[in-house]
Design a protein around this motif. Structure first.
Motif, PDB file in Angstrom:
ATOM      1  N   ILE A   1     -61.542 123.241  15.473  1.00 34.09           N
ATOM      2  CA  ILE A   1     -62.434 122.825  16.565  1.00 34.09           C
ATOM      3  C   ILE A   1     -63.785 123.535  16.449  1.00 34.09           C
ATOM      4  CG2 ILE A   1     -62.766 122.868  19.061  1.00 34.09           C
ATOM      5  CD1 ILE A   1     -59.671 122.646  19.298  1.00 34.09           C
ATOM      6  N   ALA A   2     -63.759 124.837  16.143  1.00 35.28           N
ATOM      7  CA  ALA A   2     -65.008 125.593  16.017  1.00 35.28           C
ATOM      8  C   ALA A   2     -65.860 125.050  14.869  1.00 35.28           C
ATOM      9  CB  ALA A   2     -64.701 127.075  15.786  1.00 35.28           C
ATOM     10  N   HIS A   3     -65.223 124.703  13.770  1.00 36.19           N
ATOM     11  CA  HIS A   3     -65.955 124.150  12.628  1.00 36.19           C
ATOM     12  C   HIS A   3     -66.566 122.795  12.994  1.00 36.19           C
ATOM     13  CE1 HIS A   3     -66.406 122.126   8.666  1.00 36.19           C
ATOM     14  NE2 HIS A   3     -66.833 123.316   8.312  1.00 36.19           N
ATOM     15  N   ASP A   4     -65.800 121.972  13.694  1.00 33.84           N
ATOM     16  CA  ASP A   4     -66.294 120.661  14.137  1.00 33.84           C
ATOM     17  C   ASP A   4     -67.507 120.829  15.055  1.00 33.84           C
ATOM     18  OD1 ASP A   4     -65.886 117.689  14.673  1.00 33.84           O
ATOM     19  OD2 ASP A   4     -65.646 118.486  16.691  1.00 33.84           O
ATOM     20  N   ALA A   5     -67.449 121.804  15.969  1.00 33.72           N
ATOM     21  CA  ALA A   5     -68.565 122.041  16.890  1.00 33.72           C
ATOM     22  C   ALA A   5     -69.791 122.555  16.146  1.00 33.72           C
ATOM     23  CB  ALA A   5     -68.144 123.030  17.978  1.00 33.72           C
ATOM     24  N   ALA A   6     -69.579 123.427  15.153  1.00 35.26           N
ATOM     25  CA  ALA A   6     -70.699 123.944  14.369  1.00 35.26           C
ATOM     26  C   ALA A   6     -71.374 122.825  13.580  1.00 35.26           C
ATOM     27  CB  ALA A   6     -70.214 125.047  13.422  1.00 35.26           C
TER      28      ALA A   6
ATOM     29  N   ALA B   1     -72.544 110.070  16.696  1.00 37.11           N
ATOM     30  CA  ALA B   1     -73.277 111.249  17.177  1.00 37.11           C
ATOM     31  C   ALA B   1     -73.751 111.082  18.611  1.00 37.11           C
ATOM     32  CB  ALA B   1     -74.470 111.539  16.258  1.00 37.11           C
ATOM     33  N   VAL B   2     -74.206 109.869  18.951  1.00 41.99           N
ATOM     34  CA  VAL B   2     -74.680 109.624  20.312  1.00 41.99           C
ATOM     35  C   VAL B   2     -73.519 109.690  21.301  1.00 41.99           C
ATOM     36  CG1 VAL B   2     -75.746 107.932  21.858  1.00 41.99           C
ATOM     37  CG2 VAL B   2     -76.645 108.246  19.550  1.00 41.99           C
ATOM     38  N   LEU B   3     -72.390 109.062  20.953  1.00 46.37           N
ATOM     39  CA  LEU B   3     -71.245 109.084  21.863  1.00 46.37           C
ATOM     40  C   LEU B   3     -70.712 110.501  22.033  1.00 46.37           C
ATOM     41  CD1 LEU B   3     -69.434 107.389  23.653  1.00 46.37           C
ATOM     42  CD2 LEU B   3     -67.923 107.008  21.689  1.00 46.37           C
ATOM     43  N   GLU B   4     -70.715 111.287  20.967  1.00 47.35           N
ATOM     44  CA  GLU B   4     -70.295 112.682  21.081  1.00 47.35           C
ATOM     45  C   GLU B   4     -71.200 113.443  22.041  1.00 47.35           C
ATOM     46  OE1 GLU B   4     -70.086 114.525  17.274  1.00 47.35           O
ATOM     47  OE2 GLU B   4     -68.095 113.716  16.818  1.00 47.35           O
ATOM     48  N   ASP B   5     -72.514 113.267  21.893  1.00 42.37           N
ATOM     49  CA  ASP B   5     -73.460 113.957  22.788  1.00 42.37           C
ATOM     50  C   ASP B   5     -73.223 113.560  24.242  1.00 42.37           C
ATOM     51  OD1 ASP B   5     -74.611 115.108  20.576  1.00 42.37           O
ATOM     52  OD2 ASP B   5     -76.435 113.903  20.609  1.00 42.37           O
TER      53      ASP B   5
ATOM     54  N   VAL C   1     -68.353 115.597  30.059  1.00 44.12           N
ATOM     55  CA  VAL C   1     -67.119 116.381  30.216  1.00 44.12           C
ATOM     56  C   VAL C   1     -67.442 117.812  30.651  1.00 44.12           C
ATOM     57  CG1 VAL C   1     -65.182 117.401  28.967  1.00 44.12           C
ATOM     58  CG2 VAL C   1     -65.726 114.987  28.656  1.00 44.12           C
ATOM     59  N   VAL C   2     -68.435 118.424  30.006  1.00 48.02           N
ATOM     60  CA  VAL C   2     -68.809 119.795  30.374  1.00 48.02           C
ATOM     61  C   VAL C   2     -69.295 119.845  31.817  1.00 48.02           C
ATOM     62  CG1 VAL C   2     -70.502 121.628  29.956  1.00 48.02           C
ATOM     63  CG2 VAL C   2     -69.282 120.589  28.039  1.00 48.02           C
ATOM     64  N   ASN C   3     -70.105 118.876  32.214  1.00 46.04           N
ATOM     65  CA  ASN C   3     -70.605 118.836  33.586  1.00 46.04           C
ATOM     66  C   ASN C   3     -69.455 118.714  34.584  1.00 46.04           C
ATOM     67  OD1 ASN C   3     -73.176 118.767  35.122  1.00 46.04           O
ATOM     68  ND2 ASN C   3     -72.371 116.826  35.860  1.00 46.04           N
ATOM     69  N   ALA C   4     -68.476 117.869  34.242  1.00 46.64           N
ATOM     70  CA  ALA C   4     -67.324 117.697  35.132  1.00 46.64           C
ATOM     71  C   ALA C   4     -66.525 118.992  35.248  1.00 46.64           C
ATOM     72  CB  ALA C   4     -66.444 116.565  34.613  1.00 46.64           C
TER      73      ALA C   4
ATOM     74  N   CYS D   1     -62.010 106.106  21.121  1.00 51.68           N
ATOM     75  CA  CYS D   1     -60.781 106.852  21.407  1.00 51.68           C
ATOM     76  C   CYS D   1     -60.726 108.122  20.562  1.00 51.68           C
ATOM     77  CB  CYS D   1     -59.568 105.957  21.138  1.00 51.68           C
ATOM     78  SG  CYS D   1     -57.991 106.709  21.566  1.00 51.68           S
ATOM     79  N   ALA D   2     -61.083 108.003  19.277  1.00 48.73           N
ATOM     80  CA  ALA D   2     -61.084 109.165  18.387  1.00 48.73           C
ATOM     81  C   ALA D   2     -62.124 110.190  18.833  1.00 48.73           C
ATOM     82  CB  ALA D   2     -61.353 108.719  16.951  1.00 48.73           C
ATOM     83  N   VAL D   3     -63.308 109.701  19.242  1.00 55.92           N
ATOM     84  CA  VAL D   3     -64.356 110.617  19.706  1.00 55.92           C
ATOM     85  C   VAL D   3     -63.907 111.329  20.975  1.00 55.92           C
ATOM     86  CG1 VAL D   3     -66.712 110.770  20.611  1.00 55.92           C
ATOM     87  CG2 VAL D   3     -66.220 109.311  18.642  1.00 55.92           C
ATOM     88  N   ALA D   4     -63.290 110.588  21.891  1.00 57.22           N
ATOM     89  CA  ALA D   4     -62.809 111.195  23.134  1.00 57.22           C
ATOM     90  C   ALA D   4     -61.783 112.290  22.850  1.00 57.22           C
ATOM     91  CB  ALA D   4     -62.208 110.127  24.040  1.00 57.22           C
ATOM     92  N   LYS D   5     -60.905 112.059  21.890  1.00 63.69           N
ATOM     93  CA  LYS D   5     -59.910 113.080  21.518  1.00 63.69           C
ATOM     94  C   LYS D   5     -60.590 114.349  21.024  1.00 63.69           C
ATOM     95  CE  LYS D   5     -55.993 110.067  20.317  1.00 63.69           C
ATOM     96  NZ  LYS D   5     -55.157 109.550  19.206  1.00 63.69           N
ATOM     97  N   ARG D   6     -61.634 114.184  20.204  1.00 65.11           N
ATOM     98  CA  ARG D   6     -62.355 115.355  19.689  1.00 65.11           C
ATOM     99  C   ARG D   6     -63.044 116.114  20.813  1.00 65.11           C
ATOM    100  NH1 ARG D   6     -63.920 111.990  15.481  1.00 65.11           N
ATOM    101  NH2 ARG D   6     -66.089 111.826  16.172  1.00 65.11           N
ATOM    102  N   MET D   7     -63.622 115.389  21.769  1.00 64.81           N
ATOM    103  CA  MET D   7     -64.306 116.059  22.872  1.00 64.81           C
ATOM    104  C   MET D   7     -63.308 116.786  23.777  1.00 64.81           C
ATOM    105  SD  MET D   7     -67.457 115.620  22.223  1.00 64.81           S
ATOM    106  CE  MET D   7     -66.872 115.675  20.508  1.00 64.81           C
ATOM    107  N   ILE D   8     -62.152 116.184  23.998  1.00 70.59           N
ATOM    108  CA  ILE D   8     -61.114 116.851  24.787  1.00 70.59           C
ATOM    109  C   ILE D   8     -60.690 118.140  24.099  1.00 70.59           C
ATOM    110  CG2 ILE D   8     -58.707 116.695  25.548  1.00 70.59           C
ATOM    111  CD1 ILE D   8     -60.513 115.071  27.311  1.00 70.59           C
TER     112      ILE D   8
END
Length: 246
Positions: free
Chosen positions: A64-69, A134-138, A144-147, A97-104
């Protein structure tokens, strides 16, 4: 030229915009160097280069840390290149769905620290959406962070994917059981302009720019943003995509 306007006003404004752009590029450049170092170290952790992790969770955390970096480096690259969204994205589709999983996964530690449950519920065969990864991830990261910031311990933040049975519209909803907003605050937020920074439930500072950035990022793709909120009952932000082409 309008009466009273100084001939140099346009030049002054252009110079100010240019200076702001240079500042953004300079900051992105300076951030990229330590981020590249972070990316290299998280790569070592992710690949277990010097030995296996002592606990399976540590392998998950390093992934997860590598993905965020990597995501941060991509953001810096976009700022350095001055790339605008929507200019060269015709026909692009993303597995939301895949992007949502990564953000979770990316924000699960943040939620765990606050004792908040992160949930994800997608309709079966939820379609791909016409927006770059990239846009959907942003966008999802912002929402999610705001929530999480405004949801008390014991609450839930959910990312939901569904189809409108009448219009066929594809809808993603970020819903929380947080403190919500009164009508006057919601009215201000629905203008999608930067607002006064607000402190979260545990002292985290919301910049007040998140929703205006989300609106700007989604505008080139025809995605509508709808917000519903009630004090003490939480907030839901819906991203309404155009129905997929037949």
């Amino acid at each position: 030229m309008p009466n009273g306007q100084n001939p140099s006003d346009d030049d002054t404004e252009l110079n100010a915009l240019g200076a702001r752009g240079d500042l953004v590029s300079d900051v992105a450049h300076e951030m990229r160097n330590p981020l590249n170092a972070l990316l290299a170290y998280t790569e070592l952790l992710k690949t277990e280069r010097h030995g296996r992790h002592s606990h399976p969770k540590y392998k998950q955390y390093s992934d997860i840390a590598h993905d965020a970096a990597e995501a941060l480096v991509r953001i810096c690259d976009r700022l350095l290149l001055g790339e605008e969204t929507g200019s060269d994205d015709a026909g692009v589709e993303t597995d939301s769905c895949a992007v949502a999983k990564r953000m979770i996964a990316r924000y699960s530690a943040m939620a765990e620290q606050k004792k908040i449950t992160l949930d994800m519920r997608f309709d079966r065969e939820f379609p791909k959406v016409p927006i770059p990864v990239a846009v959907l991830e942003d966008v999802l990261g912002n929402l999610v962070v705001n929530a999480i910031k405004f949801t008390p311990a014991g609450g839930t933040v959910a990312v939901i994917g569904k189809r409108d049975p009448v219009t066929g519209a594809v809808i993603m909803v970020i819903r929380d059981t947080g403190i919500g907003m009164p009508a006057e605050k919601l009215s201000e937020v629905l203008k999608f302009l930067p607002v006064k920074p607000v402190e979260g439930l545990q002292g985290e500072m919301g910049t007040g720019r998140g929703l205006s950035i989300v609106k700007k990022q989604l505008a080139p793709y025809g995605v509508a943003v709808e917000i519903r909120s009630n004090p003490n009952f939480g907030t839901s932000v819906s991203l309404v995509f155009p129905p997929p082409k037949a």
